[in-house]
Design a protein around this motif. Sequence first.
Motif, short mmCIF file in Angstrom:
data_model
loop_
_atom_site.label_atom_id
_atom_site.label_comp_id
_atom_site.label_asym_id
_atom_site.label_seq_id
_atom_site.Cartn_x
_atom_site.Cartn_y
_atom_site.Cartn_z
N UNK A 1 0.78 -1.22 0.00
CA UNK A 1 0.00 0.00 0.00
C UNK A 1 0.82 1.27 0.00
N UNK A 2 2.09 1.17 -0.31
CA UNK A 2 2.98 2.33 -0.34
C UNK A 2 3.45 2.58 -1.77
N UNK A 3 3.79 3.81 -2.03
CA UNK A 3 4.26 4.20 -3.36
C UNK A 3 5.45 3.33 -3.80
N UNK A 4 5.39 2.84 -5.03
CA UNK A 4 6.53 2.10 -5.58
C UNK A 4 7.78 2.96 -5.55
N UNK A 5 8.90 2.33 -5.26
CA UNK A 5 10.18 3.02 -5.22
C UNK A 5 11.02 2.64 -6.43
#
Length: 290
Positions: free
Chosen positions: A249-253
């Motif tokens: 659920x976090x922005x792709x890095x």
Amino acid sequence: MHARAVAASTTALLGTAALLFPASAARAADDGTRPLVVAHRGASAYAPENTLAAVDKAAALGIRWVENDVQRTRDGELVVLHDDNLRRTTDVEEVFPDRAPWKVKDFTAAEIARLDAGSWFGPAYAGARVPTLEQFVHRVELHHQKLLLEIKNPELYPGIERQTLKVLSNEGWLDRRHLANRLVVQSFSADSIRTVHALKPAVKTGFLGTPHVTNLPAYATFADQINPSHRSLSRGYVAAVHTFKGPHGRQLEVFTWTVDDAATAQRVAGYGVDGIITNKPDVVRNAVRR
């Protein structure tokens, strides 16, 4: 590179993104540099790659993230080595002259432990050994560092994903603290990373490569990072990756590799990458700080 065609449309979709590594204990924290700087195979410009000496050198430089490569011996031991062949970075041809083509998978762990993995780099490192994965993570832990672990050539080693996770678990690297901020498992094989995610969904994962932007939604179901070569990178591509959220659920890095000069480091930092993998972590750190 595919992403250049969509740069104009994707750049507008994203502003400056916050990095997503949560805070951890003070001694395990990185040094505050953004993008994060990752020592490729340890500080491999200054010590023989993937050895404990390279981990020590990264620590001496104040580098908190270390990258390595994992393969498997004939008798099932996981060792830290980049090539599937022992010739380039050990004296295997001298020790075992009749064992061509000197593939890692054809040697036992005890045989590989006999090899000199440092003299090729310089006489100061004569006698350095190919570490097992256990030995490597012990040294990383000793320095309170963090690990970007690459599963190398998984097609040669069926089941290596499960085995890697087992070693990490046995060594205490799958507890909440490590999973939150100290471990990423990556591979060039999407199937391998998909397997890691299925076996242990809490592990942060990275795909090595530059998938077309139209395929990013599929990768975002099992990968937290998209990690391309700096040569295939553009500002638009980084922006496109950042528009997606990964399996946690976090922005792709985006961690890019392998950057060894200040100008390239500043260029990719300007694209908004989250991490830079480098053989010369001191050079890159100084460049991005400027």
